[in-house]
Design a protein around this motif. Structure first.
Motif, PDB file in Angstrom:
ATOM      1  N   VAL A  56     121.861 -71.511 -11.715  1.00  0.00           N
ATOM      2  CA  VAL A  56     122.514 -70.252 -11.409  1.00  0.00           C
ATOM      3  C   VAL A  56     122.899 -70.265 -10.001  1.00  0.00           C
ATOM      4  CG1 VAL A  56     122.588 -67.952 -11.588  1.00  0.00           C
ATOM      5  CG2 VAL A  56     121.898 -69.138 -13.652  1.00  0.00           C
ATOM      6  N   CYS A  57     121.774 -70.521  -9.110  1.00  0.00           N
ATOM      7  CA  CYS A  57     121.739 -70.096  -7.610  1.00  0.00           C
ATOM      8  C   CYS A  57     121.996 -71.279  -6.946  1.00  0.00           C
ATOM      9  CB  CYS A  57     120.475 -69.264  -7.396  1.00  0.00           C
ATOM     10  SG  CYS A  57     120.692 -67.464  -7.989  1.00  0.00           S
ATOM     11  N   LYS A  58     122.225 -72.432  -7.514  1.00  0.00           N
ATOM     12  CA  LYS A  58     122.263 -73.837  -6.542  1.00  0.00           C
ATOM     13  C   LYS A  58     123.382 -74.611  -7.311  1.00  0.00           C
ATOM     14  CE  LYS A  58     118.610 -76.401  -8.483  1.00  0.00           C
ATOM     15  NZ  LYS A  58     117.570 -77.458  -7.951  1.00  0.00           N
ATOM     16  N   ASN A  59     123.910 -75.396  -6.458  1.00  0.00           N
ATOM     17  CA  ASN A  59     125.224 -76.175  -6.981  1.00  0.00           C
ATOM     18  C   ASN A  59     124.962 -77.596  -7.096  1.00  0.00           C
ATOM     19  OD1 ASN A  59     126.957 -74.014  -7.340  1.00  0.00           O
ATOM     20  ND2 ASN A  59     127.457 -74.227  -5.292  1.00  0.00           N
ATOM     21  N   LYS A 104     126.721 -82.430  -8.681  1.00  0.00           N
ATOM     22  CA  LYS A 104     127.083 -81.827  -7.311  1.00  0.00           C
ATOM     23  C   LYS A 104     128.377 -81.113  -7.658  1.00  0.00           C
ATOM     24  CE  LYS A 104     125.740 -84.708  -3.787  1.00  0.00           C
ATOM     25  NZ  LYS A 104     125.862 -85.647  -2.754  1.00  0.00           N
ATOM     26  N   SER A 105     128.378 -79.875  -7.010  1.00  0.00           N
ATOM     27  CA  SER A 105     129.533 -79.263  -7.426  1.00  0.00           C
ATOM     28  C   SER A 105     129.806 -78.151  -6.324  1.00  0.00           C
ATOM     29  CB  SER A 105     129.421 -78.264  -8.654  1.00  0.00           C
ATOM     30  OG  SER A 105     128.075 -77.466  -8.592  1.00  0.00           O
ATOM     31  N   GLU A 106     130.976 -77.767  -6.199  1.00  0.00           N
ATOM     32  CA  GLU A 106     131.554 -76.972  -5.309  1.00  0.00           C
ATOM     33  C   GLU A 106     132.594 -76.131  -6.051  1.00  0.00           C
ATOM     34  OE1 GLU A 106     132.323 -76.975  -0.606  1.00  0.00           O
ATOM     35  OE2 GLU A 106     133.014 -78.848  -1.810  1.00  0.00           O
ATOM     36  N   PHE A 107     132.535 -74.758  -5.437  1.00  0.00           N
ATOM     37  CA  PHE A 107     133.642 -73.740  -6.148  1.00  0.00           C
ATOM     38  C   PHE A 107     134.270 -73.064  -5.211  1.00  0.00           C
ATOM     39  CE2 PHE A 107     130.362 -74.820  -9.199  1.00  0.00           C
ATOM     40  CZ  PHE A 107     130.934 -74.873 -10.278  1.00  0.00           C
ATOM     41  N   ARG A 108     135.347 -72.747  -5.286  1.00  0.00           N
ATOM     42  CA  ARG A 108     136.103 -71.887  -4.329  1.00  0.00           C
ATOM     43  C   ARG A 108     137.153 -70.991  -4.887  1.00  0.00           C
ATOM     44  NH1 ARG A 108     138.393 -73.416   0.789  1.00  0.00           N
ATOM     45  NH2 ARG A 108     140.314 -72.037   0.781  1.00  0.00           N
ATOM     46  N   VAL A 115     128.017 -74.428 -15.214  1.00  0.00           N
ATOM     47  CA  VAL A 115     129.276 -73.338 -14.659  1.00  0.00           C
ATOM     48  C   VAL A 115     129.114 -72.131 -15.479  1.00  0.00           C
ATOM     49  CG1 VAL A 115     131.698 -73.296 -14.889  1.00  0.00           C
ATOM     50  CG2 VAL A 115     130.731 -75.386 -14.867  1.00  0.00           C
ATOM     51  N   THR A 116     128.424 -71.129 -14.601  1.00  0.00           N
ATOM     52  CA  THR A 116     128.511 -69.672 -15.177  1.00  0.00           C
ATOM     53  C   THR A 116     129.468 -68.893 -14.162  1.00  0.00           C
ATOM     54  OG1 THR A 116     126.618 -69.725 -13.408  1.00  0.00           O
ATOM     55  CG2 THR A 116     126.183 -69.996 -15.719  1.00  0.00           C
ATOM     56  N   ILE A 117     129.345 -67.829 -14.780  1.00  0.00           N
ATOM     57  CA  ILE A 117     130.560 -66.727 -14.037  1.00  0.00           C
ATOM     58  C   ILE A 117     130.334 -66.539 -12.803  1.00  0.00           C
ATOM     59  CG2 ILE A 117     129.341 -64.883 -14.881  1.00  0.00           C
ATOM     60  CD1 ILE A 117     133.389 -65.082 -14.478  1.00  0.00           C
ATOM     61  N   ASN A 118     129.021 -66.486 -12.334  1.00  0.00           N
ATOM     62  CA  ASN A 118     128.873 -66.248 -10.580  1.00  0.00           C
ATOM     63  C   ASN A 118     129.189 -67.519  -9.681  1.00  0.00           C
ATOM     64  OD1 ASN A 118     126.439 -67.683 -11.939  1.00  0.00           O
ATOM     65  ND2 ASN A 118     125.973 -67.657  -9.787  1.00  0.00           N
ATOM     66  N   LYS A 119     129.618 -68.632 -10.444  1.00  0.00           N
ATOM     67  CA  LYS A 119     130.252 -69.618  -9.421  1.00  0.00           C
ATOM     68  C   LYS A 119     131.567 -69.414  -8.895  1.00  0.00           C
ATOM     69  CE  LYS A 119     126.877 -72.566 -10.585  1.00  0.00           C
ATOM     70  NZ  LYS A 119     125.661 -72.474  -9.590  1.00  0.00           N
TER      71      LYS A 119
END
Lengths: 980, 92
Positions: free
Chosen positions: A751-754, A769-773, A862-866
């Motif tokens: 939840v708090c790390k990617n 390994k993920s990244e969101f924008r 993948v949670t909404i906070n991403k």
């Protein structure tokens, strides 16, 4: 008529009131009231039964105390008792108390309804009226349920008194407005229409209000009212002032009824029946003629009443919009009012003319008053009148007078009231664009706007001028020259620097031939402003500098020196630092060709609705903008392009976490993307509020390169998307299986790390390994075969349980069907969040290992906070928003035991990892954490505020989330609570 | 004064302000005259009305208003009719 007879007064009440009035201080008043309350309470509780008069007196005192602003929590029962009194004055006070004080307290309402029912069926007109007044004043749903069926009967009964009918009509209207579903339509509706013919003018007055409201919902049922209303109106308008006796008001025959009839007619199109229509037009003409007659009285009541009817007549003429002759006459009449000495009339005339301006028949006639309106803009003393004048100028503007109007508005802007400056700026910007014949005029106008009222020039305005300059090559040279000149001013507004920086970066080469604006001069001019500007502007200027290196190779050394300076390379702001580092490297290692490709001129922007127009509409609300832009709006995609909340801050606050992505910089972006389009980083700055509207962007910074591939409209995206649809389709058919028991726990870790290891057993390791924008994300899954034997039929699939299909799009790339022993395969997932969601997608991995089928289902992290973007705000803003989200369902709160040691640094890191910004100095208690952010989805953005209060002693936390959406508040709260 | 979708129409008589909140489409001038007519009614009823009349007989002010306006709409515009009704009520 004699004054009120003192006999029926209540002496005790009068004494009490004068006592209160004699109180010298607030405290004394409160003391006196408390004494009286105690007295009344004891009387009500006392053994002695009170007589009606005393009860009435005390209830009346309570009412008075309530009206002074004190709470009253008793006496309701006594008031209800008064309802059943036979004395009119007692009953009346009971009703008054109930009308003013009672809200639908459940048990009382039954008693009240009982009393009301008795009076309603009493056949005593006085009592019936009281009951009807009470229902109309309370108007609650409970009352509607009890009486909505009875009142139509009373209304149309042949034997009802006129005054009862009047009250019944308005009572029914009130109930219908409050709960339309409770009022049954039926045969009474036809008879209500015929009340328009009633002998009694008061009955007609009340009935018209009811019919006007009813016919809005059921126009066909009430169609017959049009001809009746016309003949009634005609009789009033043509009557001599004495005909209607007491219904004549200061020599104006029945003004209220006339206004109401004219409003009723505005619910319908012009009558089709020629005779009716002729009669109506005659009426309207009569009203217009009367306006020209000398007043029958000098009293303001006379002129107000007369003009009220006149304005309503003009509204009807405008509503019909089919009688050119009447429209022009109306316009001339309003023109006279524009110079009237009554401010009210000038105001109303400006307002009505605004709507006349949009009619093709009267537009020209309105235009003849331009000088008067301009004069009003300059000389009116009341700001609201000046604002109407500005509205009217905007409405009457067309190609022929645009230059005059725009220049007048610009001149007005210098002295305009602060409250309306932004609106004037928007109007000028829109008019200048809409009616620009030559675009140099447009550019001049906008630059003037920035010069005069830079603070009120919103982003939309200067974005738009950039769009237009970029799209029109005939004006680019002129724009470059003009901004260059504007920037010469010793103090120029930051918005001017932004526009100047962008335009010179794109088109500075067009004026570079002139030695007075040679490249070094341009650069030093811009750079002289650099240090005075905000971070966003400085970031934009850095992009301009890298473009300069491309446009003017001779400036390269100077600019590199600037970029290399410690103040840039080690700037405390991560965005500036990153830009400086990357641009410096880009300019040193990329060849001229590569640089030229990366920094090529921006492509034209796709045509779309002006964002300024959308902004003006938002500002004015739907009604006002509708009249202003009626029929003249340019075609374009819907207004949602620029909807949403404030534009997300530019790429600024997302630090790039993954090292190998940064590695991209070694091989500069162009090689990674086949469609080089220009300096994307700037594009993101300028159009960050509309990710789908802009052209595919390519940025020299890694994040932007990363995201540019994700831009949905990019057709030549390097991934073959069509191939990706297949596995997605497969998954729908296949049962994803039940997630393994520890799936939830694994999910919580992410939840708090990617990045990290999502799953590991003896055979398989899955890394993430993920990244969101914004609302987009990309995830790399690494499947490692821990054995020495090949996996066969290896097939990982992603599925969307339940509603998730409509909330989240996950595109997966196929992976090879075999994974050799000790080998690792990588899978790329592109994720787009369409709207908020609760459950994560499932990842099912199937393969054969040594002949045995293996299947494994996990929850994808993948949670909404991403999709949560941090928002920085000041304490004041935070509290203001916090208060705005004060509905109970907007808040989610959880109090829970700490599961991990309560370490403040770890907590902060987790909150940041969760996606929220951490706001310091907001909470008065420094131990508490306060954060803010926006959940970005394609469909909507949800602003979130959070507060975490640790209690070290009890090892507990209290977590509070407030968002504009109930489900989001709850879900975020649950997700986050698991982390501490 | 404009607040959200409501307009405020007000009129001042000496130290007393009378305000009406009306909707966007409503006619301002006629609302002004609604206030005027209500004040006239009070005046006729009390015999040259003053602030004290309204304070000490606040319940009467309510009753007069109920006869003149109901549920936010004008019910009876004739001064005579309103006063006649009030008088007849008091006699019952």
């Amino acid at each position: 008529m004699p004054a009120v007879s003192k006999g029926d007064g209540m002496r005790g009440l009068a004494v009490f009131i004068s006592d209160i009035r004699n109180c010298k201080s607030k405290e004394a008043e409160v003391k006196r009231i408390n004494k009286e309350l105690a007295n009344i309470r004891s009387k009500f509780k006392g053994d002695k039964a009170l007589d009606g008069y005393s009860k009435k007196k005390y209830v009346c005192k309570l009412l008075f105390i309530f009206l002074l602003g004190h709470d009253i929590d008793f006496g309701h029962m006594e008031a209800v008792n008064l309802l059943s009194s036979n004395k009119y004055t007692e009953k009346q006070i009971g009703y008054l108390f109930i009308s003013v004080l009672v809200n639908s307290t459940s048990e009382l309402i039954r008693l009240i309804n009982n009393g009301v029912k008795n009076d309603l069926t009493s056949r005593n007109p006085t009592f019936m009226c009281l009951a009807l007044h009470c229902i109309a004043n309370v108007g609650s749903r409970e009352m509607g349920e009890a009486f909505a069926a009875d009142i139509p009967r009373i209304l149309v009964a042949g034997d009802s008194m006129d005054s009862v009918k009047q009250s019944a009509a308005l009572c029914l209207l009130r109930l219908y407005k409050a709960s339309p579903d409770l009022v049954p339509m039926g045969e009474w509706t036809a008879r209500v229409v015929h009340l328009l013919n009633d002998q009694h003018m008061g009955v007609v007055t009340a009935a018209v209000s009811l019919i006007t409201c009813l016919c809005k919902k059921n126009p066909d049922d009430f169609k017959t009212c049009v001809s009746l209303a016309v003949s009634r109106l005609s009789r009033i308008v043509s009557s001599a002032s004495t005909d209607l006796q007491d219904y004549t008001y200061y020599f104006v025959p029945a003004p209220w009824l006339s206004v109401k009839l004219l409003r009723l007619l505005q619910c319908y199109a012009p009558p089709e029946d020629a005779a009716v229509k002729g009669r109506l037009v005659e009426c309207l003409e009569t009203v217009l003629n009367k306006a020209q007659e000398p007043p029958k009285s000098k009293k303001v009541q006379h002129s107000n009443a007369k003009n009220a009817v006149l304005f309503e007549t003009i509204s009807l003429i405008i509503h019909y919009d089919s009688e050119p002759n009447l429209l022009v006459r109306a316009c001339n009449q309003l023109g006279q009012f524009l110079q009237h000495r009554e401010t009210n009339l000038r105001y109303l005339a400006l307002e009505s003319m605004c709507t006349l301006a949009s009619s093709e028949f009267s537009h020209e006639a309105v235009k003849t008053h331009i000088d008067t309106v301009i004069n009003a803009l300059k000389t009116e003393r009341d700001v609201s009148v000046r604002q109407r004048a500005a509205d009217l100028l905007y409405a009457m503007c067309d190609r022929s007078n645009a230059k005059q109007i725009v220049s007048e508005m610009l001149r007005y802007l210098e002295t305009a009231d602060y409250a309306i400056r932004e609106e004037i700026v928007l109007k000028v910007a829109i008019l200048a664009e809409k009616y620009a014949v030559d675009y140099s005029w447009y550019v001049d106008t906008i630059l003037n706007l920035i010069r005069i009222a830079g603070d009120y020039v919103s982003e939309e305005v200067w974005y738009r001028v950039l769009q237009i300059v970029t799209n029109r090559d005939d004006v680019q040279g002129y724009a470059a020259k003009t901004v260059f000149e504007a920037l010469q001013a010793p103090a120029c507004h930051e918005n001017m620097v932004k526009v100047g920086g962008y335009i010179l970066g794109e088109f500075g080469n067009l004026i570079a031939g002139d030695p007075r604006s040679s490249p070094p001069v341009q650069f030093s001019l811009l750079h002289s402003k650099f240090h005075l500007c905000s971070v966003a502007t400085r970031a934009l200027l850095l992009s301009t500098y890298i473009k300069f290196i491309n446009l003017f190779p001779e400036t390269k050394a100077t600019i590199q020196a600037v970029l290399r300076a410690g103040s840039q390379l080690r700037n405390a702001d991560v965005e500036l630092q990153q830009r400086a580092v990357e641009y410096l490297t880009l300019s040193s290692i990329a060849s001229t060709d590569v640089l030229a490709t990366v920094l090529e001129e921006m492509p034209p922007f796709p045509e779309r609705e002006s964002s300024i127009l959308a902004k003006l509409k938002r500002k004015k609300g739907p009604g006002a903008a509708g009249t202003l832009d009626d029929g003249r709006r340019e075609p374009g995609p819907g207004g949602d392009v620029n909807g949403g909340m404030e534009p997300a801050p530019s790429s600024g606050s997302t630090p790039s976490p993954s090292a190998d992505l940064l590695g991209l910089r070694a091989a500069p972006a162009p090689t990674a993307t086949p469609a080089p389009t220009g300096a994307g980083s700037l594009l993101v700055d300028v159009f960050s509020d509309s990710p789908t509207g802009g052209p595919p962007s390519l940025g020299p910074t890694p994040e932007e390169a990363f995201l540019s591939e994700l831009e949905p409209p990019a057709p030549e995206s390097p991934m073959a998307l069509s191939a990706d649809q297949a596995p997605a389709a497969d998954t729908a058919a296949e049962d994803p299986g039940v997630p393994i028991p520890e799936a939830d726990e694994l999910l919580n870790k992410f939840v708090c790390k990617n990045n990290g290891v999502l799953f590991e057993n003896a055979l398989l390791q899955i890394g993430v390994k993920s990244e969101f924008r914004q609302n987009l994300g990309r995830m790399y899954l690494f499947y490692g075969n821990k054995t020495s034997v090949q996996f066969q039929n290896f097939c990982p699939t992603v599925s969307h349980p339940g509603d998730l299909q409509t909330q989240l799009v996950v595109q997966t790339k196929r992976v090879p069907g075999q994974v050799d022993g000790g080998a690792q395969v990588q899978q790329v997932l592109n994720i787009e969040c369409l709207r908020d969601f609760l459950t994560p997608p499932l990842l099912t991995v199937r393969f054969r290992y040594g002949g045995a089928a293996q299947a494994l289902t996990l929850k994808l992290p993948v949670t909404i906070n991403k999709f949560f973007q941090p928002t920085e705000m000041a304490a004041q803003d935070f509290f203001q928003r916090w208060k705005q989200l004060s509905l109970p369902q907007q808040e989610a709160q959880k109090i829970f035991q700490a599961n991990h040691p309560m370490d403040s640094e770890v907590t902060k890191a987790k909150l940041l990892g969760f996606g929220s910004a951490l706001l310091d100095n907001v909470d008065p208690n420094p131990e508490n954490y306060v954060g803010a952010g926006i959940v970005q989805t394609k469909a909507l953005q949800v602003g979130c505020l959070l507060r975490l209060e640790p209690n070290a002693q009890a090892q507990m936390y209290r977590l509070t989330l407030r968002t504009s959406k109930e489900s989001v508040s709850r879900h975020l709260c649950e997700l986050l609570a698991e982390q501490f | 004064v404009f607040r959200a979708y409501l307009k405020i129409v007000y009129k001042r008589y000496a130290s007393l302000y009378f305000c009406c909140a009306i909707e966007d489409q409503d006619n301002e001038l006629i609302t002004l005259e609604i206030i005027q007519r209500y004040v006239e009614l009070l005046d006729k009823y009390f015999g040259s009305v003053c602030e004290l009349d309204i304070i000490f007989n606040f319940e009467k002010a309510y009753f007069i208003l109920d006869e003149f306006l109901l549920g936010g709409e004008v019910q009876e515009t004739s001064k005579k009719n309103v006063l006649k009704k009030l008088k007849s009520l008091e006699e019952t």
